[in-house]
Design a protein around this motif. Sequence first.
Motif, PDB file in Angstrom:
ATOM      1  N   GLN A  45      54.961  89.153   1.502  1.00 14.13           N
ATOM      2  CA  GLN A  45      55.294  90.311   0.659  1.00 14.13           C
ATOM      3  C   GLN A  45      55.113  90.087  -0.840  1.00 14.13           C
ATOM      4  OE1 GLN A  45      55.908  93.335   2.200  1.00 14.13           O
ATOM      5  NE2 GLN A  45      55.378  92.153   4.004  1.00 14.13           N
ATOM      6  N   GLU A  46      54.353  89.064  -1.233  1.00 12.53           N
ATOM      7  CA  GLU A  46      54.001  88.929  -2.643  1.00 12.53           C
ATOM      8  C   GLU A  46      52.827  89.859  -2.920  1.00 12.53           C
ATOM      9  OE1 GLU A  46      55.078  84.651  -4.385  1.00 12.53           O
ATOM     10  OE2 GLU A  46      53.347  84.655  -3.030  1.00 12.53           O
ATOM     11  N   LEU A  47      52.774  90.425  -4.107  1.00  7.25           N
ATOM     12  CA  LEU A  47      51.676  91.295  -4.475  1.00  7.25           C
ATOM     13  C   LEU A  47      50.586  90.467  -5.153  1.00  7.25           C
ATOM     14  CD1 LEU A  47      53.810  94.269  -5.732  1.00  7.25           C
ATOM     15  CD2 LEU A  47      52.505  94.142  -3.614  1.00  7.25           C
ATOM     16  N   ILE A  48      49.346  90.708  -4.741  1.00 10.35           N
ATOM     17  CA  ILE A  48      48.191  90.004  -5.292  1.00 10.35           C
ATOM     18  C   ILE A  48      47.498  90.981  -6.240  1.00 10.35           C
ATOM     19  CG2 ILE A  48      46.020  88.830  -4.784  1.00 10.35           C
ATOM     20  CD1 ILE A  48      47.092  88.527  -1.852  1.00 10.35           C
ATOM     21  N   LEU A  49      47.441  90.630  -7.506  1.00 10.25           N
ATOM     22  CA  LEU A  49      46.779  91.466  -8.499  1.00 10.25           C
ATOM     23  C   LEU A  49      45.588  90.699  -9.075  1.00 10.25           C
ATOM     24  CD1 LEU A  49      49.911  92.939 -10.312  1.00 10.25           C
ATOM     25  CD2 LEU A  49      48.634  93.871  -8.361  1.00 10.25           C
ATOM     26  N   SER A  50      44.752  91.391  -9.814  1.00 12.61           N
ATOM     27  CA  SER A  50      43.592  90.710 -10.376  1.00 12.61           C
ATOM     28  C   SER A  50      43.569  90.826 -11.890  1.00 12.61           C
ATOM     29  CB  SER A  50      42.289  91.281  -9.799  1.00 12.61           C
ATOM     30  OG  SER A  50      42.092  92.608 -10.226  1.00 12.61           O
ATOM     31  N   LYS A  51      42.987  89.826 -12.514  1.00 11.66           N
ATOM     32  CA  LYS A  51      42.731  89.883 -13.947  1.00 11.66           C
ATOM     33  C   LYS A  51      41.346  90.498 -14.097  1.00 11.66           C
ATOM     34  CE  LYS A  51      43.060  87.380 -18.219  1.00 11.66           C
ATOM     35  NZ  LYS A  51      43.202  86.096 -18.877  1.00 11.66           N
ATOM     36  N   ILE A  52      41.273  91.552 -14.887  1.00 12.62           N
ATOM     37  CA  ILE A  52      40.044  92.334 -15.043  1.00 12.62           C
ATOM     38  C   ILE A  52      39.086  91.590 -15.977  1.00 12.62           C
ATOM     39  CG2 ILE A  52      39.111  94.548 -15.806  1.00 12.62           C
ATOM     40  CD1 ILE A  52      41.985  95.701 -15.217  1.00 12.62           C
ATOM     41  N   PRO A  53      37.850  91.361 -15.510  1.00 11.75           N
ATOM     42  CA  PRO A  53      36.897  90.602 -16.330  1.00 11.75           C
ATOM     43  C   PRO A  53      36.217  91.461 -17.398  1.00 11.75           C
ATOM     44  CG  PRO A  53      35.853  91.203 -14.284  1.00 11.75           C
ATOM     45  CD  PRO A  53      37.301  91.683 -14.200  1.00 11.75           C
ATOM     46  N   TYR A  54      35.697  90.790 -18.400  1.00 10.39           N
ATOM     47  CA  TYR A  54      34.806  91.412 -19.383  1.00 10.39           C
ATOM     48  C   TYR A  54      33.433  91.508 -18.725  1.00 10.39           C
ATOM     49  CZ  TYR A  54      38.364  90.514 -22.899  1.00 10.39           C
ATOM     50  OH  TYR A  54      39.533  90.511 -23.613  1.00 10.39           O
ATOM     51  N   ARG A  55      32.790  92.666 -18.829  1.00 13.01           N
ATOM     52  CA  ARG A  55      31.447  92.857 -18.265  1.00 13.01           C
ATOM     53  C   ARG A  55      30.576  93.600 -19.264  1.00 13.01           C
ATOM     54  NH1 ARG A  55      31.379  94.722 -12.035  1.00 13.01           N
ATOM     55  NH2 ARG A  55      29.168  94.567 -12.538  1.00 13.01           N
ATOM     56  N   LYS A  56      29.342  93.148 -19.403  1.00 13.13           N
ATOM     57  CA  LYS A  56      28.393  93.857 -20.265  1.00 13.13           C
ATOM     58  C   LYS A  56      27.612  94.905 -19.480  1.00 13.13           C
ATOM     59  CE  LYS A  56      27.751  90.309 -23.721  1.00 13.13           C
ATOM     60  NZ  LYS A  56      26.852  89.438 -24.436  1.00 13.13           N
ATOM     61  N   ASP A  57      27.311  94.614 -18.198  1.00 12.59           N
ATOM     62  CA  ASP A  57      26.474  95.515 -17.411  1.00 12.59           C
ATOM     63  C   ASP A  57      27.170  96.838 -17.100  1.00 12.59           C
ATOM     64  OD1 ASP A  57      28.289  94.206 -15.709  1.00 12.59           O
ATOM     65  OD2 ASP A  57      26.910  94.213 -14.008  1.00 12.59           O
ATOM     66  N   LEU A  58      28.377  96.790 -16.620  1.00 12.96           N
ATOM     67  CA  LEU A  58      29.191  97.968 -16.300  1.00 12.96           C
ATOM     68  C   LEU A  58      30.589  97.700 -16.864  1.00 12.96           C
ATOM     69  CD1 LEU A  58      28.045  98.460 -12.587  1.00 12.96           C
ATOM     70  CD2 LEU A  58      27.340  99.830 -14.547  1.00 12.96           C
ATOM     71  N   PRO A  59      30.787  97.944 -18.148  1.00 14.59           N
ATOM     72  CA  PRO A  59      32.041  97.550 -18.812  1.00 14.59           C
ATOM     73  C   PRO A  59      33.303  98.108 -18.143  1.00 14.59           C
ATOM     74  CG  PRO A  59      30.421  98.275 -20.415  1.00 14.59           C
ATOM     75  CD  PRO A  59      29.868  98.612 -19.058  1.00 14.59           C
ATOM     76  N   ASN A  60      34.310  97.281 -18.074  1.00 16.93           N
ATOM     77  CA  ASN A  60      35.618  97.689 -17.555  1.00 16.93           C
ATOM     78  C   ASN A  60      36.463  98.249 -18.693  1.00 16.93           C
ATOM     79  OD1 ASN A  60      35.463  96.928 -14.757  1.00 16.93           O
ATOM     80  ND2 ASN A  60      35.447  94.804 -15.442  1.00 16.93           N
ATOM     81  N   LEU A  61      37.387  99.137 -18.349  1.00 20.36           N
ATOM     82  CA  LEU A  61      38.245  99.755 -19.359  1.00 20.36           C
ATOM     83  C   LEU A  61      39.260  98.793 -19.960  1.00 20.36           C
ATOM     84  CD1 LEU A  61      39.177 103.338 -18.108  1.00 20.36           C
ATOM     85  CD2 LEU A  61      37.770 102.681 -20.061  1.00 20.36           C
ATOM     86  N   TYR A  62      39.853  97.964 -19.147  1.00 22.50           N
ATOM     87  CA  TYR A  62      40.948  97.116 -19.622  1.00 22.50           C
ATOM     88  C   TYR A  62      40.675  95.634 -19.358  1.00 22.50           C
ATOM     89  CZ  TYR A  62      43.047 101.740 -19.636  1.00 22.50           C
ATOM     90  OH  TYR A  62      43.287 103.075 -19.869  1.00 22.50           O
ATOM     91  N   PRO A  63      39.565  95.111 -19.884  1.00 27.42           N
ATOM     92  CA  PRO A  63      39.256  93.698 -19.639  1.00 27.42           C
ATOM     93  C   PRO A  63      40.339  92.784 -20.199  1.00 27.42           C
ATOM     94  CG  PRO A  63      37.862  94.568 -21.382  1.00 27.42           C
ATOM     95  CD  PRO A  63      38.621  95.730 -20.803  1.00 27.42           C
ATOM     96  N   GLY A  64      40.610  91.726 -19.439  1.00 27.88           N
ATOM     97  CA  GLY A  64      41.635  90.773 -19.844  1.00 27.88           C
ATOM     98  C   GLY A  64      43.024  91.148 -19.373  1.00 27.88           C
ATOM     99  N   SER A  65      43.186  92.361 -18.871  1.00 28.79           N
ATOM    100  CA  SER A  65      44.492  92.828 -18.382  1.00 28.79           C
ATOM    101  C   SER A  65      44.628  92.574 -16.887  1.00 28.79           C
ATOM    102  CB  SER A  65      44.641  94.335 -18.634  1.00 28.79           C
ATOM    103  OG  SER A  65      44.568  94.623 -20.001  1.00 28.79           O
ATOM    104  N   ILE A  66      45.849  92.638 -16.406  1.00 29.87           N
ATOM    105  CA  ILE A  66      46.124  92.518 -14.977  1.00 29.87           C
ATOM    106  C   ILE A  66      46.136  93.928 -14.392  1.00 29.87           C
ATOM    107  CG2 ILE A  66      47.841  91.830 -13.255  1.00 29.87           C
ATOM    108  CD1 ILE A  66      48.739  89.650 -15.268  1.00 29.87           C
ATOM    109  N   GLY A  67      45.453  94.076 -13.266  1.00 25.82           N
ATOM    110  CA  GLY A  67      45.372  95.380 -12.615  1.00 25.82           C
ATOM    111  C   GLY A  67      45.510  95.259 -11.110  1.00 25.82           C
ATOM    112  N   ALA A  68      45.201  96.360 -10.439  1.00 26.57           N
ATOM    113  CA  ALA A  68      45.215  96.379  -8.974  1.00 26.57           C
ATOM    114  C   ALA A  68      44.294  95.274  -8.459  1.00 26.57           C
ATOM    115  CB  ALA A  68      44.753  97.744  -8.473  1.00 26.57           C
TER     116      ALA A  68
END
Length: 175
Positions: A45-68
């Motif tokens: 029952q631990e939640l697994i989240l991801s750290k959002i990467p920096y991308r040049k090809d298809l940029p993410n909105l919140y790079p460096g942040s923890i998300g779903a």
Amino acid sequence: MNHAEHLVDLVDKDGTVLGSKRRQEINKATDLYHTVFVILRTPDQELILSKIPYRKDLPNLYPGSIGATVATIRRHDETPDEAGLRAVKNELFIEGISLEYLGDTYLELPDGHKKYTSVYCATHPIPDDFSHTDIEDLVTFAHLELSNAVQSNKDQFALTFLAIWQKYEQDLLPT
């Protein structure tokens, strides 16, 4: 077909399709499209989240942040379930998982971004490997630990995750 070439539906705040664009033409700051989020929890029952990467090809909105754990844009003629399963397969290398649908919601985020989302969760052990293009790192939290982190360190989380957490926290409680 190249990921950036896929057609993506533009939607209204009820999720009704208004038109389509190629993925590479999507402007994440102004276009409203259907995003699918999957949050994994371990058998403990631990939640697994991801750290959002920096991308040049298809940029993410919140790079460096923890998300779903995973997030994807629903493609034209794809159901939200299919999009979630595709993201889990392509980003976490997991097949045959069962997704639990939590709901659809329209989000207006504090930074002005607007999102139409479908949210799912699934139970699976922490993946041994994952796509380092789509995920910088995986982090686990016990439910109370995550609740406390969201309260005390909001700035480390993506605004989309904070909105999802606010709406679906009770659905993500240990069973």
